[in-house]
Write a protein that holds these residues in place. Sequence first.
Motif, PDB file in Angstrom:
ATOM      1  N   VAL A  51       0.872  -1.169   0.000  1.00  0.00           N
ATOM      2  CA  VAL A  51       0.000   0.000   0.000  1.00  0.00           C
ATOM      3  C   VAL A  51       0.909   1.219   0.000  1.00  0.00           C
ATOM      4  O   VAL A  51       1.831   1.311   0.816  1.00  0.00           O
ATOM      5  CB  VAL A  51      -0.903   0.030   1.252  1.00  0.00           C
ATOM      6  CG1 VAL A  51      -1.824   1.236   1.221  1.00  0.00           C
ATOM      7  CG2 VAL A  51      -1.697  -1.270   1.372  1.00  0.00           C
ATOM      8  N   PHE A  52       0.644   2.142  -0.918  1.00  0.00           N
ATOM      9  CA  PHE A  52       1.465   3.349  -1.043  1.00  0.00           C
ATOM     10  C   PHE A  52       0.619   4.576  -0.719  1.00  0.00           C
ATOM     11  O   PHE A  52      -0.502   4.716  -1.207  1.00  0.00           O
ATOM     12  CB  PHE A  52       2.017   3.474  -2.465  1.00  0.00           C
ATOM     13  CG  PHE A  52       2.963   2.373  -2.838  1.00  0.00           C
ATOM     14  CD1 PHE A  52       4.315   2.461  -2.530  1.00  0.00           C
ATOM     15  CD2 PHE A  52       2.504   1.240  -3.493  1.00  0.00           C
ATOM     16  CE1 PHE A  52       5.193   1.442  -2.874  1.00  0.00           C
ATOM     17  CE2 PHE A  52       3.379   0.215  -3.848  1.00  0.00           C
ATOM     18  CZ  PHE A  52       4.722   0.315  -3.531  1.00  0.00           C
TER      19      PHE A  52
ATOM     20  N   VAL B 241       5.064   3.559   2.476  1.00  0.00           N
ATOM     21  CA  VAL B 241       4.640   2.240   1.996  1.00  0.00           C
ATOM     22  C   VAL B 241       4.468   1.311   3.193  1.00  0.00           C
ATOM     23  O   VAL B 241       5.174   1.430   4.194  1.00  0.00           O
ATOM     24  CB  VAL B 241       5.654   1.646   0.982  1.00  0.00           C
ATOM     25  CG1 VAL B 241       7.025   1.446   1.612  1.00  0.00           C
ATOM     26  CG2 VAL B 241       5.136   0.348   0.367  1.00  0.00           C
ATOM     27  N   GLY B 242       3.508   0.406   3.068  1.00  0.00           N
ATOM     28  CA  GLY B 242       3.286  -0.618   4.077  1.00  0.00           C
ATOM     29  C   GLY B 242       2.924  -1.933   3.406  1.00  0.00           C
ATOM     30  O   GLY B 242       2.578  -1.964   2.218  1.00  0.00           O
TER      31      GLY B 242
ATOM     32  N   ARG C 251      -1.336  -2.578  12.332  1.00  0.00           N
ATOM     33  CA  ARG C 251      -2.486  -1.737  12.655  1.00  0.00           C
ATOM     34  C   ARG C 251      -3.510  -1.772  11.531  1.00  0.00           C
ATOM     35  O   ARG C 251      -3.246  -2.311  10.465  1.00  0.00           O
ATOM     36  CB  ARG C 251      -2.034  -0.301  12.921  1.00  0.00           C
ATOM     37  CG  ARG C 251      -1.263   0.330  11.758  1.00  0.00           C
ATOM     38  CD  ARG C 251      -0.819   1.716  12.106  1.00  0.00           C
ATOM     39  NE  ARG C 251       0.198   2.244  11.201  1.00  0.00           N
ATOM     40  CZ  ARG C 251       0.537   3.512  11.181  1.00  0.00           C
ATOM     41  NH1 ARG C 251      -0.041   4.384  11.988  1.00  0.00           N
ATOM     42  NH2 ARG C 251       1.489   3.928  10.359  1.00  0.00           N
ATOM     43  N   ASN C 252      -4.643  -1.146  11.800  1.00  0.00           N
ATOM     44  CA  ASN C 252      -5.664  -1.025  10.767  1.00  0.00           C
ATOM     45  C   ASN C 252      -5.147  -0.150   9.643  1.00  0.00           C
ATOM     46  O   ASN C 252      -4.372   0.791   9.886  1.00  0.00           O
ATOM     47  CB  ASN C 252      -6.935  -0.399  11.341  1.00  0.00           C
ATOM     48  CG  ASN C 252      -7.662  -1.314  12.294  1.00  0.00           C
ATOM     49  OD1 ASN C 252      -7.657  -2.530  12.131  1.00  0.00           O
ATOM     50  ND2 ASN C 252      -8.288  -0.737  13.306  1.00  0.00           N
ATOM     51  N   LEU C 253      -5.581  -0.456   8.419  1.00  0.00           N
ATOM     52  CA  LEU C 253      -5.276   0.445   7.303  1.00  0.00           C
ATOM     53  C   LEU C 253      -5.764   1.832   7.669  1.00  0.00           C
ATOM     54  O   LEU C 253      -6.797   1.979   8.325  1.00  0.00           O
ATOM     55  CB  LEU C 253      -5.970  -0.029   6.027  1.00  0.00           C
ATOM     56  CG  LEU C 253      -5.212  -1.040   5.204  1.00  0.00           C
ATOM     57  CD1 LEU C 253      -6.098  -1.600   4.100  1.00  0.00           C
ATOM     58  CD2 LEU C 253      -3.957  -0.436   4.601  1.00  0.00           C
ATOM     59  N   PHE C 254      -5.060   2.839   7.240  1.00  0.00           N
ATOM     60  CA  PHE C 254      -5.348   4.203   7.670  1.00  0.00           C
ATOM     61  C   PHE C 254      -5.239   5.170   6.490  1.00  0.00           C
ATOM     62  O   PHE C 254      -4.705   4.830   5.443  1.00  0.00           O
ATOM     63  CB  PHE C 254      -4.383   4.613   8.792  1.00  0.00           C
ATOM     64  CG  PHE C 254      -2.933   4.467   8.399  1.00  0.00           C
ATOM     65  CD1 PHE C 254      -2.226   5.546   7.881  1.00  0.00           C
ATOM     66  CD2 PHE C 254      -2.277   3.247   8.517  1.00  0.00           C
ATOM     67  CE1 PHE C 254      -0.894   5.409   7.495  1.00  0.00           C
ATOM     68  CE2 PHE C 254      -0.957   3.095   8.139  1.00  0.00           C
ATOM     69  CZ  PHE C 254      -0.262   4.174   7.630  1.00  0.00           C
TER      70      PHE C 254
ATOM     71  N   GLN D 157      -4.073   7.044   0.208  1.00  0.00           N
ATOM     72  CA  GLN D 157      -3.565   5.864  -0.488  1.00  0.00           C
ATOM     73  C   GLN D 157      -3.667   6.115  -1.988  1.00  0.00           C
ATOM     74  O   GLN D 157      -4.741   6.434  -2.492  1.00  0.00           O
ATOM     75  CB  GLN D 157      -4.378   4.625  -0.098  1.00  0.00           C
ATOM     76  CG  GLN D 157      -4.236   4.269   1.351  1.00  0.00           C
ATOM     77  CD  GLN D 157      -5.184   3.173   1.788  1.00  0.00           C
ATOM     78  OE1 GLN D 157      -5.786   2.493   0.971  1.00  0.00           O
ATOM     79  NE2 GLN D 157      -5.319   2.996   3.093  1.00  0.00           N
ATOM     80  N   VAL D 158      -2.534   5.996  -2.681  1.00  0.00           N
ATOM     81  CA  VAL D 158      -2.516   6.351  -4.105  1.00  0.00           C
ATOM     82  C   VAL D 158      -2.349   5.165  -5.034  1.00  0.00           C
ATOM     83  O   VAL D 158      -2.667   5.262  -6.218  1.00  0.00           O
ATOM     84  CB  VAL D 158      -1.453   7.421  -4.416  1.00  0.00           C
ATOM     85  CG1 VAL D 158      -1.807   8.738  -3.743  1.00  0.00           C
ATOM     86  CG2 VAL D 158      -0.068   6.965  -3.999  1.00  0.00           C
ATOM     87  N   MET D 159      -1.857   4.050  -4.523  1.00  0.00           N
ATOM     88  CA  MET D 159      -1.760   2.852  -5.361  1.00  0.00           C
ATOM     89  C   MET D 159      -1.440   1.636  -4.510  1.00  0.00           C
ATOM     90  O   MET D 159      -1.059   1.757  -3.345  1.00  0.00           O
ATOM     91  CB  MET D 159      -0.764   3.012  -6.500  1.00  0.00           C
ATOM     92  CG  MET D 159       0.684   3.022  -6.100  1.00  0.00           C
ATOM     93  SD  MET D 159       1.791   2.672  -7.481  1.00  0.00           S
ATOM     94  CE  MET D 159       1.616   0.910  -7.611  1.00  0.00           C
ATOM     95  N   PHE D 160      -1.597   0.470  -5.162  1.00  0.00           N
ATOM     96  CA  PHE D 160      -1.397  -0.810  -4.489  1.00  0.00           C
ATOM     97  C   PHE D 160      -0.603  -1.704  -5.425  1.00  0.00           C
ATOM     98  O   PHE D 160      -0.895  -1.777  -6.618  1.00  0.00           O
ATOM     99  CB  PHE D 160      -2.753  -1.444  -4.150  1.00  0.00           C
ATOM    100  CG  PHE D 160      -3.670  -0.475  -3.462  1.00  0.00           C
ATOM    101  CD1 PHE D 160      -3.616  -0.311  -2.095  1.00  0.00           C
ATOM    102  CD2 PHE D 160      -4.546   0.313  -4.191  1.00  0.00           C
ATOM    103  CE1 PHE D 160      -4.427   0.617  -1.459  1.00  0.00           C
ATOM    104  CE2 PHE D 160      -5.361   1.245  -3.575  1.00  0.00           C
ATOM    105  CZ  PHE D 160      -5.306   1.392  -2.207  1.00  0.00           C
ATOM    106  N   GLY D 161       0.403  -2.362  -4.883  1.00  0.00           N
ATOM    107  CA  GLY D 161       1.279  -3.187  -5.713  1.00  0.00           C
ATOM    108  C   GLY D 161       1.323  -4.622  -5.248  1.00  0.00           C
ATOM    109  O   GLY D 161       1.088  -4.918  -4.068  1.00  0.00           O
ATOM    110  N   ARG D 162       1.657  -5.494  -6.188  1.00  0.00           N
ATOM    111  CA  ARG D 162       1.803  -6.922  -5.868  1.00  0.00           C
ATOM    112  C   ARG D 162       3.137  -7.436  -6.384  1.00  0.00           C
ATOM    113  O   ARG D 162       3.206  -8.346  -7.194  1.00  0.00           O
ATOM    114  CB  ARG D 162       0.649  -7.700  -6.491  1.00  0.00           C
ATOM    115  CG  ARG D 162       0.624  -9.149  -6.057  1.00  0.00           C
ATOM    116  CD  ARG D 162      -0.665  -9.834  -6.434  1.00  0.00           C
ATOM    117  NE  ARG D 162      -1.734  -9.347  -5.578  1.00  0.00           N
ATOM    118  CZ  ARG D 162      -3.030  -9.512  -5.850  1.00  0.00           C
ATOM    119  NH1 ARG D 162      -3.410 -10.146  -6.929  1.00  0.00           N
ATOM    120  NH2 ARG D 162      -3.943  -9.046  -5.020  1.00  0.00           N
TER     121      ARG D 162
END
Length: 125
Positions: A67-68, A83-84, A105-108, A113-118
């Motif tokens: 998560v970015f 990033v997390g 922790r919970n997503l915050f 949040q601008v993008m998600f990577g795999r």
Amino acid sequence: MALTRLGDPYSQLKAGQDNFTDCSYLVQRVYRQFGINLPRTAAEQARFSVENDLTVSAVDMVPGDLVFWSYERNGRFMDITHVGIYAGDGKVVDASSTRGQVVYRNLFDWERQVMFGRPHFANGK
């Protein structure tokens, strides 16, 4: 693997020394244990995900995805500043500068949040 780093102290300047880490070093270190070499900064890790078609949507995230966040304009890729590692069930593991350590922790800050990577699929894993 990321959960084994909980409590490690946060420091951008000392990241990589003893147990010190920052957000992107934590990601780099965890992924390296799986044979995936990622760039050093959060912004470059995001760029790597985009350039290698390794992005996902928020609703499709699975544990291990990244998560970015962007908190300020900084001239880096997508102005990414943090990033997390998504841990599932709406939780994230990240090296928090405000808490001074690696936390679970919970997503915050959804709006940041601008993008998600795999990138764990980078080697076909």
